[in-house]
Enzyme design. Structure first.
Site, PDB file in Angstrom:
ATOM      1  N   TYR A  61       0.852  -1.191   0.000  1.00  0.00           N
ATOM      2  CA  TYR A  61       0.000   0.000   0.000  1.00  0.00           C
ATOM      3  C   TYR A  61       0.882   1.233   0.000  1.00  0.00           C
ATOM      4  O   TYR A  61       1.750   1.358   0.857  1.00  0.00           O
ATOM      5  CB  TYR A  61      -0.913   0.023   1.228  1.00  0.00           C
ATOM      6  N   GLU A  63      -0.560   4.613  -0.479  1.00  0.00           N
ATOM      7  CA  GLU A  63      -1.452   5.782  -0.595  1.00  0.00           C
ATOM      8  C   GLU A  63      -0.680   7.050  -0.288  1.00  0.00           C
ATOM      9  O   GLU A  63       0.114   7.093   0.655  1.00  0.00           O
ATOM     10  CB  GLU A  63      -2.633   5.649   0.368  1.00  0.00           C
ATOM     11  N   ASP A 212      -6.718  15.569 -24.195  1.00  0.00           N
ATOM     12  CA  ASP A 212      -6.701  14.141 -23.866  1.00  0.00           C
ATOM     13  C   ASP A 212      -6.006  13.444 -25.041  1.00  0.00           C
ATOM     14  O   ASP A 212      -6.615  13.199 -26.081  1.00  0.00           O
ATOM     15  CB  ASP A 212      -8.145  13.651 -23.693  1.00  0.00           C
ATOM     16  N   THR A 238      -3.698   7.907 -21.751  1.00  0.00           N
ATOM     17  CA  THR A 238      -3.480   6.526 -21.336  1.00  0.00           C
ATOM     18  C   THR A 238      -2.000   6.235 -21.570  1.00  0.00           C
ATOM     19  O   THR A 238      -1.311   6.978 -22.274  1.00  0.00           O
ATOM     20  CB  THR A 238      -4.283   5.534 -22.193  1.00  0.00           C
ATOM     21  N   LYS A 241      -1.631   2.739 -25.244  1.00  0.00           N
ATOM     22  CA  LYS A 241      -1.990   2.743 -26.667  1.00  0.00           C
ATOM     23  C   LYS A 241      -0.703   2.950 -27.473  1.00  0.00           C
ATOM     24  O   LYS A 241       0.187   2.114 -27.403  1.00  0.00           O
ATOM     25  CB  LYS A 241      -3.084   3.783 -26.910  1.00  0.00           C
ATOM     26  N   ARG A 247      -1.246  -0.989 -19.071  1.00  0.00           N
ATOM     27  CA  ARG A 247      -2.576  -0.371 -19.052  1.00  0.00           C
ATOM     28  C   ARG A 247      -2.628   0.633 -17.897  1.00  0.00           C
ATOM     29  O   ARG A 247      -2.421   0.275 -16.740  1.00  0.00           O
ATOM     30  CB  ARG A 247      -3.598  -1.489 -18.835  1.00  0.00           C
TER      31      ARG A 247
HETATM   32  C1  LIG Z   1      -8.853   5.204 -24.599  1.00  0.00           C
HETATM   33  C2  LIG Z   1      -9.248   6.585 -24.266  1.00  0.00           C
HETATM   34  C3  LIG Z   1      -9.547   6.977 -22.949  1.00  0.00           C
HETATM   35  C4  LIG Z   1      -9.768   6.010 -21.803  1.00  0.00           C
HETATM   36  O1  LIG Z   1      -8.840   5.136 -21.469  1.00  0.00           O
HETATM   37  P1  LIG Z   1      -9.159   3.870 -20.530  1.00  0.00           P
HETATM   38  O2  LIG Z   1      -7.806   3.481 -20.078  1.00  0.00           O
HETATM   39  O3  LIG Z   1      -9.862   2.881 -21.365  1.00  0.00           O
HETATM   40  O4  LIG Z   1     -10.008   4.339 -19.407  1.00  0.00           O
HETATM   41  C5  LIG Z   1      -9.779   8.309 -22.695  1.00  0.00           C
HETATM   42  N1  LIG Z   1      -9.762   9.209 -23.677  1.00  0.00           N
HETATM   43  C6  LIG Z   1      -9.529   8.874 -24.969  1.00  0.00           C
HETATM   44  C7  LIG Z   1      -9.530   9.945 -26.017  1.00  0.00           C
HETATM   45  C8  LIG Z   1      -9.285   7.546 -25.301  1.00  0.00           C
HETATM   46  O5  LIG Z   1      -9.087   7.213 -26.580  1.00  0.00           O
END
Ligand SMILES: *Cc1c(COP(=O)(O)O)cnc(C)c1O
Length: 429
Positions: A61, A63, A212, A238, A241, A247
Site C-alpha cells: 500500500y 497511498e 486528452d 493513457t 496505446k 494499461r
Molecule cells: C482510450 C481513451 C480513454 C480512456 O482510457 P481507458 O484506459 O480505457 O479508461 C480516454 N480518452 C480517450 C480519447 C481515449 O481514446
C-alpha cells in the site's frame, strides 16, 4: 514465435498451481500470436514492460505521493514513482506528472473533479464523430454530473476540410455556451489536432484547455504529432496505446497550482492505493520511449497507416477525411458494398484472424451497435515488425473476407494465411 522465458515460466508455474488459469492464459497468448491486431487503441508491450508488472511491488500500500505516504515501508515505492514521474516529464517536456491514474478514464475523472463543479459546462467534439465516452456521454459521469456542449467536424463534402474539426464553429459554440473547460483529443480522429487554435478559443472565453492525448501519446512523445504543450493547461493520456506501456493513465501540467489540485483530486478524491507494480512498469515504458528507437517506431507506425489507407482506397473503400496523419483511420464500408455494416465486418474479419472494431463514421446513419465503419490502427502490427509492403497483403486479406461476405470457407482460408504470416513476425522481446 518469440521466446520469452519469463512468460514461459509463468505459464508453467500456473500449470502446476492453477491449471484453470493456465489454460486461459495459454489460449490468449496463442490468440495474440496467431492474429493480426488492427485495433487502434491496442499494442504489444516489451518483455521488460510486461514483467515489471508481475512483481512484488503489487504487495504494498502506498497511498499518498512520494515522501508523503500514509503507510510505512514505502522507500522503494517512492523511488519507483519518482522514476516514472521524472521520465514522464522528460518525455512530454512538462513540469508536473501524476503517474497514479489506473486508466485514462480515471485521469479524466480526476481532471473533472479538480477543474469543475457539478453542473458546470464543458465543450468537447460531437461524441459520435470521434470523441471518447468520458467526454460527456449521458451514461458516463462526465455527462451525468456535468453539462457537455459539443463542437462539430466539417460535414459539407465539398469543403476542403471535410470531416476535419470545424474550428470556427468550435469557437462559436464556445463563445455561445461559455464552457469552463474545453476538451480536445479523441478516440477516432485521423488528423492532426491544432492545439494552438484551441488555446486561442479557450482564451477568448476564459476557459481552461484540456488535451486528452490517449491515442496519440506515443506520437506526441517523439515529436511525430505536435505537442499540446505549452497550449493546454492540463494533459491527460493513457499509457497503453501508442505509448506502448502498461494499461494505465497519466496526468501532466506545467502549472503548479493546477498540479496540486489534480493530485488531490486523484488521491484522495478518486482513487485509493496506487498500482505500484504498474507504476514501475510505466517507468520502464517511459524509459523505452525516451530512446531513439521509439521515434523510428512511431514513424513506421504512421507510414504503415498511410500505406494501409492507400491500399484500402485502391480496393474501393473510402477512408474518412481522405486519409490519415496519425496511426489510425476510419473505413467507410459502404463505398465497397452499400449493405456492409461495421458489425458484420468485425465478426467476419475476426473469424479470419483479423482483429478490428466497428466504429461509427462522422454523421453515421446507422446506430453504434451496427455502424457503417471500422476503425483500424497500425501500432500493434508495427510493433510486430510489419512494414509498408506488408500493408498491401493485410488489405488483400481484409478485402477477400469482406468481398466474400463472411463466407466460412474463404474466412478459413484467409485464417490460415494470416496465421502463416504471423509466424514471420514475432512478439516483441
Ligand atoms: C482510450 C481513451 C480513454 C480512456 O482510457 P481507458 O484506459 O480505457 O479508461 C480516454 N480518452 C480517450 C480519447 C481515449 O481514446
Amino acid at each position: 514465435m518469440s521466446h520469452d522465458p519469463i512468460a514461459e515460466s509463468v505459464q508453467s508455474l500456473l500449470s502446476s498451481r492453477d491449471p484453470d488459469a493456465a489454460s486461459i492464459l495459454a489460449a490468449e497468448a496463442k490468440r495474440q500470436e496467431t492474429t493480426l491486431e488492427l485495433i487502434a487503441s491496442e499494442n504489444h508491450v516489451s518483455a521488460p514492460v510486461m514483467h515489471a508488472m508481475g512483481t512484488c511491488l503489487t504487495n504494498k500500500y502506498a497511498e499518498g505521493y512520494p515522501g508523503a505516504r500514509y503507510y510505512g515501508g514505502c522507500v522503494h515505492h517512492d523511488d519507483a514513482e519518482r522514476l516514472a514521474q521524472d521520465r514522464a516529464k522528460k518525455l512530454f517536456g512538462c513540469k508536473f506528472a501524476n503517474v497514479q491514474p489506473h486508466s485514462g478514464a480515471s485521469a479524466n475523472a480526476a481532471a473533472f473533479l479538480a477543474l469543475l463543479s457539478p453542473g458546470d459546462t464543458f465543450a468537447s467534439l460531437v461524441l459520435a464523430d470521434g470523441g471518447h465516452l468520458t467526454h460527456g456521454l449521458k451514461v458516463n459521469m462526465s455527462g451525468k454530473w456535468f453539462n457537455p456542449v459539443h463542437y462539430p467536424l466539417h460535414y459539407d463534402e465539398s469543403h476542403p476540410e471535410f470531416e476535419r474539426i470545424d474550428y470556427d464553429e468550435a469557437e462559436r459554440v464556445c463563445l455561445e455556451h461559455r464552457p469552463k473547460l474545453i476538451m480536445c483529443g479523441y478516440s477516432a480522429y485521423p488528423r492532426v489536432i491544432d492545439f494552438e487554435r484551441f488555446r486561442a478559443i479557450a482564451d477568448k472565453c476564459d476557459a481552461l484547455l484540456m488535451a486528452d492525448i490517449a491515442h496519440i501519446a506515443g506520437l506526441v512523445a517523439t515529436g511525430e504529432h505536435p505537442s499540446p504543450f505549452p497550449h493546454a493547461h492540463v494533459v491527460t493520456t493513457t499509457t497503453h496505446k501508442t505509448l506502448r506501456g502498461p494499461r494505465g493513465g497519466l496526468i501532466l501540467t506545467n502549472d503548479e497550482d493546477l498540479s496540486k489540485k489534480l493530485n488531490r483530486a486523484l488521491f484522495p478524491g478518486l482513487q485509493g492505493g496506487p498500482l505500484m507494480h504498474v507504476i514501475l512498469s510505466k517507468a520502464v515504458a517511459f524509459g523505452e520511449a525516451l530512446k531513439p528507437a521509439f521515434k523510428s517506431y512511431q514513424k513506421r507506425t504512421k507510414a504503415n497507416a498511410r500505406a494501409l489507407a492507400n491500399a484500402l482506397i485502391e480496393r474501393g473503400y473510402r477512408i474518412t477525411s481522405g486519409g490519415t496523419d496519425n496511426h489510425l483511420m476510419l473505413v467507410d464500408l459502404r463505398t465497397r458494398d452499400a449493405e456492409l455494416t461495421g458489425a458484420d465486418a468485425e465478426t467476419w474479419l475476426e473469424s479470419a484472424g483479423i482483429i478490428t472494431n466497428k466504429n461509427g463514421i462522422p454523421q453515421d446513419p446507422r446506430p453504434p451497435r451496427v455502424t457503417s465503419g471500422l476503425r483500424l490502427g497500425t501500432p500493434a502490427l508495427t510493433t510486430r515488425g510489419l512494414k509498408e509492403a506488408d500493408m498491401g497483403v493485410v488489405a488483400g486479406f481484409f478485402d477477400r473476407v469482406l468481398a466474400s461476405k463472411g463466407d466460412a470457407a474463404e474466412c478459413e482460408k484467409v485464417r490460415g494465411e494470416v496465421a502463416a504470416m504471423c509466424e514471420k513476425f514475432a512478439m516483441p522481446g
